[in-house]
Motif scaffolding. Structure first.
Motif, PDB file in Angstrom:
ATOM      1  N   LEU A 199     -24.521  83.862  -7.849  1.00  0.00           N
ATOM      2  CA  LEU A 199     -25.168  85.063  -7.307  1.00  0.00           C
ATOM      3  C   LEU A 199     -26.577  84.747  -6.797  1.00  0.00           C
ATOM      4  CD1 LEU A 199     -24.017  87.652 -10.003  1.00  0.00           C
ATOM      5  CD2 LEU A 199     -23.114  87.393  -7.695  1.00  0.00           C
ATOM      6  N   GLN A 200     -27.310  83.936  -7.552  1.00  0.00           N
ATOM      7  CA  GLN A 200     -28.669  83.583  -7.138  1.00  0.00           C
ATOM      8  C   GLN A 200     -28.672  82.752  -5.864  1.00  0.00           C
ATOM      9  OE1 GLN A 200     -30.110  81.694 -10.682  1.00  0.00           O
ATOM     10  NE2 GLN A 200     -30.478  83.644 -11.767  1.00  0.00           N
ATOM     11  N   GLN A 201     -27.705  81.844  -5.738  1.00  0.00           N
ATOM     12  CA  GLN A 201     -27.618  81.021  -4.538  1.00  0.00           C
ATOM     13  C   GLN A 201     -27.320  81.850  -3.295  1.00  0.00           C
ATOM     14  OE1 GLN A 201     -24.629  78.129  -5.566  1.00  0.00           O
ATOM     15  NE2 GLN A 201     -26.091  76.762  -6.612  1.00  0.00           N
ATOM     16  N   ASN A 202     -26.614  82.974  -3.487  1.00  0.00           N
ATOM     17  CA  ASN A 202     -26.281  83.845  -2.360  1.00  0.00           C
ATOM     18  C   ASN A 202     -27.263  85.007  -2.214  1.00  0.00           C
ATOM     19  OD1 ASN A 202     -23.328  83.098  -1.203  1.00  0.00           O
ATOM     20  ND2 ASN A 202     -23.381  82.664  -3.393  1.00  0.00           N
ATOM     21  N   ASP A 203     -28.376  84.954  -2.950  1.00  0.00           N
ATOM     22  CA  ASP A 203     -29.417  85.996  -2.893  1.00  0.00           C
ATOM     23  C   ASP A 203     -28.852  87.390  -3.145  1.00  0.00           C
ATOM     24  OD1 ASP A 203     -31.435  84.161  -2.315  1.00  0.00           O
ATOM     25  OD2 ASP A 203     -30.943  84.180  -0.175  1.00  0.00           O
ATOM     26  N   ILE A 204     -27.974  87.488  -4.144  1.00  0.00           N
ATOM     27  CA  ILE A 204     -27.370  88.778  -4.504  1.00  0.00           C
ATOM     28  C   ILE A 204     -28.007  89.258  -5.801  1.00  0.00           C
ATOM     29  CG2 ILE A 204     -25.233  89.968  -5.143  1.00  0.00           C
ATOM     30  CD1 ILE A 204     -23.722  87.893  -3.465  1.00  0.00           C
ATOM     31  N   PRO A 205     -28.749  90.367  -5.763  1.00  0.00           N
ATOM     32  CA  PRO A 205     -29.389  90.866  -6.995  1.00  0.00           C
ATOM     33  C   PRO A 205     -28.356  91.458  -7.952  1.00  0.00           C
ATOM     34  CG  PRO A 205     -29.723  92.412  -5.198  1.00  0.00           C
ATOM     35  CD  PRO A 205     -29.029  91.222  -4.591  1.00  0.00           C
ATOM     36  N   PHE A 206     -28.621  91.306  -9.241  1.00  0.00           N
ATOM     37  CA  PHE A 206     -27.738  91.902 -10.255  1.00  0.00           C
ATOM     38  C   PHE A 206     -28.586  92.369 -11.424  1.00  0.00           C
ATOM     39  CE2 PHE A 206     -27.984  87.366 -10.967  1.00  0.00           C
ATOM     40  CZ  PHE A 206     -28.197  87.234 -12.328  1.00  0.00           C
ATOM     41  N   THR A 207     -28.093  93.398 -12.107  1.00  0.00           N
ATOM     42  CA  THR A 207     -28.839  93.972 -13.227  1.00  0.00           C
ATOM     43  C   THR A 207     -28.712  93.106 -14.473  1.00  0.00           C
ATOM     44  OG1 THR A 207     -28.378  96.166 -12.334  1.00  0.00           O
ATOM     45  CG2 THR A 207     -29.167  96.061 -14.602  1.00  0.00           C
ATOM     46  N   ASN A 208     -27.478  92.785 -14.851  1.00  0.00           N
ATOM     47  CA  ASN A 208     -27.239  91.888 -15.979  1.00  0.00           C
ATOM     48  C   ASN A 208     -25.816  91.376 -15.934  1.00  0.00           C
ATOM     49  OD1 ASN A 208     -25.510  93.858 -17.078  1.00  0.00           O
ATOM     50  ND2 ASN A 208     -27.109  94.696 -18.386  1.00  0.00           N
ATOM     51  N   THR A 209     -25.545  90.388 -16.755  1.00  0.00           N
ATOM     52  CA  THR A 209     -24.186  89.860 -16.915  1.00  0.00           C
ATOM     53  C   THR A 209     -23.851  89.905 -18.396  1.00  0.00           C
ATOM     54  OG1 THR A 209     -24.996  87.578 -17.132  1.00  0.00           O
ATOM     55  CG2 THR A 209     -24.370  88.325 -14.917  1.00  0.00           C
ATOM     56  N   GLN A 210     -22.588  90.108 -18.694  1.00  0.00           N
ATOM     57  CA  GLN A 210     -22.181  90.150 -20.099  1.00  0.00           C
ATOM     58  C   GLN A 210     -20.771  89.595 -20.244  1.00  0.00           C
ATOM     59  OE1 GLN A 210     -22.657  94.498 -20.301  1.00  0.00           O
ATOM     60  NE2 GLN A 210     -20.518  94.617 -20.896  1.00  0.00           N
ATOM     61  N   PHE A 211     -20.534  88.980 -21.394  1.00  0.00           N
ATOM     62  CA  PHE A 211     -19.217  88.419 -21.717  1.00  0.00           C
ATOM     63  C   PHE A 211     -18.590  89.268 -22.810  1.00  0.00           C
ATOM     64  CE2 PHE A 211     -16.606  85.698 -24.474  1.00  0.00           C
ATOM     65  CZ  PHE A 211     -15.667  85.248 -23.556  1.00  0.00           C
ATOM     66  N   GLN A 212     -17.344  89.667 -22.602  1.00  0.00           N
ATOM     67  CA  GLN A 212     -16.638  90.493 -23.580  1.00  0.00           C
ATOM     68  C   GLN A 212     -15.276  89.882 -23.863  1.00  0.00           C
ATOM     69  OE1 GLN A 212     -16.493  94.517 -22.087  1.00  0.00           O
ATOM     70  NE2 GLN A 212     -18.532  94.992 -22.866  1.00  0.00           N
ATOM     71  N   THR A 213     -14.790  90.116 -25.060  1.00  0.00           N
ATOM     72  CA  THR A 213     -13.461  89.632 -25.432  1.00  0.00           C
ATOM     73  C   THR A 213     -12.605  90.796 -25.906  1.00  0.00           C
ATOM     74  OG1 THR A 213     -14.204  89.142 -27.697  1.00  0.00           O
ATOM     75  CG2 THR A 213     -14.275  87.346 -26.095  1.00  0.00           C
ATOM     76  N   ASN A 214     -11.322  90.746 -25.550  1.00  0.00           N
ATOM     77  CA  ASN A 214     -10.324  91.696 -26.040  1.00  0.00           C
ATOM     78  C   ASN A 214      -9.231  90.861 -26.692  1.00  0.00           C
ATOM     79  OD1 ASN A 214      -8.600  93.761 -26.581  1.00  0.00           O
ATOM     80  ND2 ASN A 214      -8.076  94.188 -24.452  1.00  0.00           N
ATOM     81  N   GLY A 215      -9.328  90.709 -28.031  1.00  0.00           N
ATOM     82  CA  GLY A 215      -8.460  89.747 -28.689  1.00  0.00           C
ATOM     83  C   GLY A 215      -8.975  88.353 -28.355  1.00  0.00           C
ATOM     84  N   SER A 216      -8.155  87.550 -27.701  1.00  0.00           N
ATOM     85  CA  SER A 216      -8.574  86.222 -27.275  1.00  0.00           C
ATOM     86  C   SER A 216      -8.764  86.146 -25.766  1.00  0.00           C
ATOM     87  CB  SER A 216      -7.528  85.184 -27.717  1.00  0.00           C
ATOM     88  OG  SER A 216      -6.278  85.468 -27.111  1.00  0.00           O
ATOM     89  N   VAL A 217      -8.691  87.299 -25.095  1.00  0.00           N
ATOM     90  CA  VAL A 217      -8.860  87.347 -23.642  1.00  0.00           C
ATOM     91  C   VAL A 217     -10.309  87.661 -23.326  1.00  0.00           C
ATOM     92  CG1 VAL A 217      -8.145  88.467 -21.509  1.00  0.00           C
ATOM     93  CG2 VAL A 217      -6.479  88.101 -23.326  1.00  0.00           C
ATOM     94  N   GLY A 218     -10.963  86.761 -22.590  1.00  0.00           N
ATOM     95  CA  GLY A 218     -12.360  86.948 -22.251  1.00  0.00           C
ATOM     96  C   GLY A 218     -12.539  87.444 -20.826  1.00  0.00           C
ATOM     97  N   THR A 219     -13.567  88.265 -20.618  1.00  0.00           N
ATOM     98  CA  THR A 219     -13.915  88.736 -19.283  1.00  0.00           C
ATOM     99  C   THR A 219     -15.431  88.704 -19.133  1.00  0.00           C
ATOM    100  OG1 THR A 219     -13.998  91.053 -20.001  1.00  0.00           O
ATOM    101  CG2 THR A 219     -11.917  90.265 -19.087  1.00  0.00           C
TER     102      THR A 219
END
Length: 625
Positions: A57-77
């Motif tokens: 995102l930074q390389q493409n100059d795209i602003p973002f508020t935050n990033t977060q990692f979540q898991t549902n069981g063993s599936v990550g997103t």
């Protein structure tokens, strides 16, 4: 006389605080986001990817508020919050291009999403906004047709293998067995062998109906699945597909998908809030099927593999590490025979394992296969979009007779959990196709919310004006109680993470009318006591007490209707209406009888020489009205 003990006031206060805390998240709205999940069993989303996503995102100059990692069981997103829909689209394009170097075979699903803007401190308290249905949030609606013929063909293949094994175990001389359409044809050399085979079928495979034929001296047994078993196979296929869809749609991050049966061979899928229709169709289309096959590790097979050729009777597959394997074409077992898959540990070695539970027929087939192929490898193959991938290929160490299969090897606990999830959720009993597709835009959903909110608000205002004009100060108390009722109802719906739809908004409006009815009963009872000469304090006390029985009776009858709707309606708008209706009845009784009385007691209860109360005109007998 009209004073509550302190604990009752504390209950009302606690209810008010609860209502405020759990209703407030609904006013913060949602922020656009991009969600990244795995599209390939060999590519797992882990928290270490966060740095890579931020770098892209930074390389493409795209602003973002935050990033977060979540898991549902063993599936990550991974979820990336941005400030506008335009930025959302830019982020999606950049991430797809960088993460999926081969668009024809993507490793990751990059989907548009909407996330709640609720402050973190409220979320930690478990205060989350209600889910919005398709008609309020927008999204996509699919109608899927399940290929029941495909489910039957899979069952016929399984039964053909089962009959071959049964005849061999019973030492019945079988010349040939093959399936042609919906008939399994078994050929025997003598009538005695045919009769033995027919007896075994009656005893062990009652779902088959068999007829005898004699063609050119050959004794033939034609077997077909009976109608009862056909119905069972189709019902099982439909339910298994529904479960699989639930697990697969989790990748899209849909908060409250609606997945339900329609008729005998169709499934309705509604995905509120999904903006990327193409990605939703891709997820639905890549539901997987499961097969168990033997690996050919013979010298001739390995030589052919090294030379880049595939011998007759074998197929080439790759495992999760990208290594090539040659598998026999014969399918030993399918996902239909798998009842459960869980990760665990070997009690002796403490190595991570995947524990499979097979049904009775699968256990019988697996026993014979493992007995005859010790020290050979068996591959578990997951098919997605017509492409098969070997999830794991363990070595058969001994005969496994009871259908409890333990798969072990060089796996970490997380890998074992992933394999179990894939085997449990990836099995699709029958192919499906999309026969209907509808998209409801977010703007239409916003319009529905606006109209529903305005209709409820205007109804509330009109009721409040009437109550204040007719009952004066007691009308103000009733209006406060009505607002308290709505606050409690919204808080409970938010706590339960219920899905709000247009019928649910209609139920809230109905609740307002029913709730004010209880206040009217109370106020009229108080007026009646005043007409009969009771003091104001006595009238308040007796009025609330006498009104309670009538309020209870009228609300119980309404509650019975609501519970009947809950009991006999499936998932959908009627059930949503019934849930809000039943909860609204309970909150209206509490707010009218407990909440309003607490306000009245606070206002009038401490006045010892109370001469009058503001409850409108009290018409006494014999006066002109």
């Amino acid at each position: 006389m009209n004073r509550y003990p302190i604990w009752k006031y504390l209950i009302v206060l606690a209810s008010l605080i609860f209502g405020l805390l759990y209703t407030v998240p609904n006013i913060f709205g949602q922020t656009p986001a991009v969600q990244i999940s795995s599209a390939n069993v060999a590519r797992k989303v882990e928290d270490t990817m966060l740095a890579r996503v931020e770098q892209i995102l930074q390389q493409n100059d795209i602003p973002f508020t935050n990033t977060q990692f979540q898991t549902n069981g063993s599936v990550g997103t991974i979820r990336v919050r941005v400030d506008s829909p335009n930025t959302q689209l830019q982020a999606k394009t950049a991430l797809e291009k960088a993460l999926n170097t081969n668009p024809a075979e993507p490793d990751y699903v990059v989907a548009l999403n909407l996330l709640s803007a609720t402050p973190e401190w409220l979320s930690k308290l478990g205060a989350h906004p209600m889910f919005l249905g398709l008609d309020l949030r927008g999204g996509v609606h699919f109608l899927l047709q399940v290929d029941m013929q495909g489910a039957l063909e899979t069952r016929y293949e399984s039964l053909t293998n089962e009959l071959r094994t049964l005849f061999r175990d019973q030492r019945i001389a079988l010349e040939s067995i093959q399936r042609s359409g919906t008939t399994i044809t078994s050929t025997f050399a003598s009538e005695a062998e045919l009769n033995k085979a027919r007896d075994q079928l009656r005893l062990n495979v009652p779902e088959l109906t068999s007829t005898v034929a004699n063609i050119e001296g050959k004794f033939i047994l034609n077997s077909t699945i009976n109608p009862t078993e056909i119905t069972r196979v189709q019902d099982t296929a439909l339910q298994q597909n529904i479960i699989t869809l639930h697990n697969r749609i989790n990748e899209l991050g849909v908060a409250e998908p609606v997945i339900q049966q329609q008729g005998t061979d169709r499934i309705v899928v509604q995905l509120p809030g999904v903006q990327d229709v193409a990605k939703a169709k891709d997820i639905l289309g890549r539901t997987a099927t499961l097969q168990l096959r033997l690996v050919d590790d013979s010298p001739s097979a390995l030589t052919a593999l090294a030379a880049g050729t595939v011998p007759f009777g074998l197929e080439l597959f790759k495992d999760t590490e990208g290594q090539s394997l040659l598998l026999r074409r014969q399918v030993l077992l399918t996902g239909e025979n798998l009842e459960n898959a869980q990760s665990g540990r070997n009690q002796q070695t403490q190595q991570p394992t995947v524990n499979l539970t097979l049904d009775s027929k699968g256990a019988r087939i697996f026993r014979d296969v493992t007995r005859d192929n010790i020290d050979k490898r068996m591959a578990i193959v997951l098919f997605e979009n017509g492409k098969g991938q070997v999830v794991t290929a363990p070595v058969i160490r001994s005969e496994i007779p009871n259908g409890q299969v333990e798969i072990s090897g060089s796996m970490s606990p997380t890998q074992a959990a992933d394999v179990a999830l894939l085997l449990r959720a990836g099995s699709l009993a029958a192919p499906m196709s999309i026969i209907e597709e509808r998209t409801i835009g977010p703007s239409l959903g916003e319009e529905n919310i606006k109209k529903g909110f305005q209709s409820t608000l205007y109804g509330f205002i009109m009721i409040a004006i009437f109550m204040v004009i007719y009952y004066h100060l007691f009308g103000v108390f009733s209006t406060i109680g009505l607002a308290f009722n709505v606050l409690l109802l919204l808080a409970i719906l938010s706590l339960l993470q219920a899905t709000l739809t247009l019928p649910g908004i209609a139920a809230i409006a109905l609740t307002l009318g029913m709730a004010i009815d209880a206040n009217v009963l109370i106020n009229e009872r108080i007026r009646e006591e005043l007409r009969e000469g009771a003091t104001p304090q006595q009238a308040i006390n007796i009025g609330f007490d006498k009104a309670w029985g009538t309020i209870l009776d009228s609300n119980i009858t309404s509650l019975i209707v609501g519970l009947a709707l809950l009991a006999f309606s499936g998932p959908g708008p009627i059930r949503g209406f019934a849930v809000v209706h039943c909860l609204g009845i309970l909150t209206s009784m509490f707010s009218a009888v407990v909440g309003v009385r607490a306000i009245v007691n606070l206002w009038y209860g401490g006045k010892k020489k109370l001469k009058s109360i503001s409850i409108g005109t009290v018409w006494k007998p014999g006066t002109d009205k």
